[in-house]
Write an enzyme that holds these catalytic residues in place. Structure first.
Site, PDB file in Angstrom:
ATOM      1  N   ASP A  83       0.739  -1.379  -0.091  1.00 37.43           N
ATOM      2  CA  ASP A  83      -0.276  -0.266   0.078  1.00 37.43           C
ATOM      3  C   ASP A  83       0.889   0.993   0.108  1.00 37.43           C
ATOM      4  O   ASP A  83       1.854   1.323   0.051  1.00 37.43           O
ATOM      5  CB  ASP A  83      -0.830   0.021   1.364  1.00 37.43           C
ATOM      6  N   HIS A  95       2.514   3.084  -9.304  1.00 37.37           N
ATOM      7  CA  HIS A  95       1.849   2.207  -9.480  1.00 37.37           C
ATOM      8  C   HIS A  95       3.040   1.199 -10.256  1.00 37.37           C
ATOM      9  O   HIS A  95       3.557   0.285  -9.754  1.00 37.37           O
ATOM     10  CB  HIS A  95       0.349   1.730  -9.993  1.00 37.37           C
ATOM     11  N   LEU A 116      10.991 -20.240  -5.220  1.00 32.62           N
ATOM     12  CA  LEU A 116       9.747 -19.247  -4.022  1.00 32.62           C
ATOM     13  C   LEU A 116       8.537 -19.740  -5.055  1.00 32.62           C
ATOM     14  O   LEU A 116       8.649 -19.632  -6.643  1.00 32.62           O
ATOM     15  CB  LEU A 116       9.918 -18.032  -4.128  1.00 32.62           C
TER      16      LEU A 116
END
Ligand code: IPE
Ligand code: IPE
Ligand code: MG
Length: 227
Positions: free
Chosen positions: A14, A31, A126
């Site tokens: 955020d 963004h 991962l």
């Protein structure tokens, strides 16, 4: 005391919009800058032998409320990121996954997501999971629908099994951007998760800060209801 193991890290990314606004830039620039942090953090996690899963909250079921221009930009950025990232996923051994309800997305975006999932599915360093059009309440409702359709009885095990996330429980959740709330993220899976809130906006979030949070997490006493 042995340090707490960290197998599953989840992050609410955020603060992109405020990062940009404070610089006099359009929110979309925030963004774009946030994508770099995704790369840094994902690479760090891929190199850490203990971390198996990194779940990133990228777009919530409530984020459709934003102006169309911002939503369209986020979709464009997502498509571009997932497509361009494929090579890096392969070279670092990262498996790409998604959770959430993908049905409202364009067929082009859904195809890109599926192709990247398919191309990376044997990678083992991962698993990076993007939460897209994700809401925890929506996920729980969809899980219950699936288990009823399969003729199963609702139980903790059956609800968990039908969630989008058949992964280990989340050990550590970090939310950047200074707000201290969950915003409908992984409500079921966070039951015993350790929570950390960072004041840094997501584009400013550094690997050093992540390392410091992980150290604090490792020395917390997790009790799971015991003494
Ligand atoms: C998080 O950053 C990214 C998404 C929700 C897509 P925000 O866009 O919410 O940034 P702030 O909270 O407005 O600063
Ligand atoms: C949560 O951030 C969703 C994502 C990071 C994708 P928001 O910015 O949408 O959350 P609220 O509106 O501040 O609760
Ligand atoms: Mg926000």
């Amino acid at each position: 005391m042995t340090p707490n193991p960290l197998r599953h890290l989840a992050i609410i990314m955020d603060g992109n919009g405020r990062w940009a606004e404070e610089r006099g830039l359009r929110r979309t620039k925030g963004h774009e800058a946030g994508v770099e942090t995704v790369r840094r953090v994902t690479e760090y996690c891929a190199e850490d032998p203990e971390i198996e899963t990194l779940t990133l909250y990228a777009f919530s079921t409530e984020n459709w409320k934003r102006p169309k221009m911002e939503v369209d930009y986020l979709m464009h950025l997502l498509e571009k990121y997932v497509r361009l990232e494929r090579e890096r996923y392969m070279s670092r051994g990262i498996r790409f996954e998604v959770i959430g309800d993908l049905s409202p997305f364009s067929s082009r975006l859904r195809e890109t997501l599926e192709e990247t999932r398919e191309a990376t599915r044997h990678n083992r360093a991962l698993t990076q999971i993007l939460a897209l059009n994700y809401g925890a309440r929506d996920e729980i409702v969809r899980s219950v629908r699936r288990l009823l359709a399969a003729g199963e009885e609702p139980s903790e095990a059956s609800i968990s099994r039908h969630l989008d996330t058949p992964y280990a429980d989340v050990d550590l959740l970090i939310r950047t951007g200074g707000e201290e709330r969950l915003s409908n993220f992984l409500l079921w899976q966070l039951s015993y998760t350790e929570l950390f809130f960072s004041e840094s906006y997501w584009p400013d979030f550094s690997v050093d800060e992540l390392r410091r949070i992980i150290e604090k997490f490792q020395s917390r006493r997790r009790k799971f209801g015991g003494i």
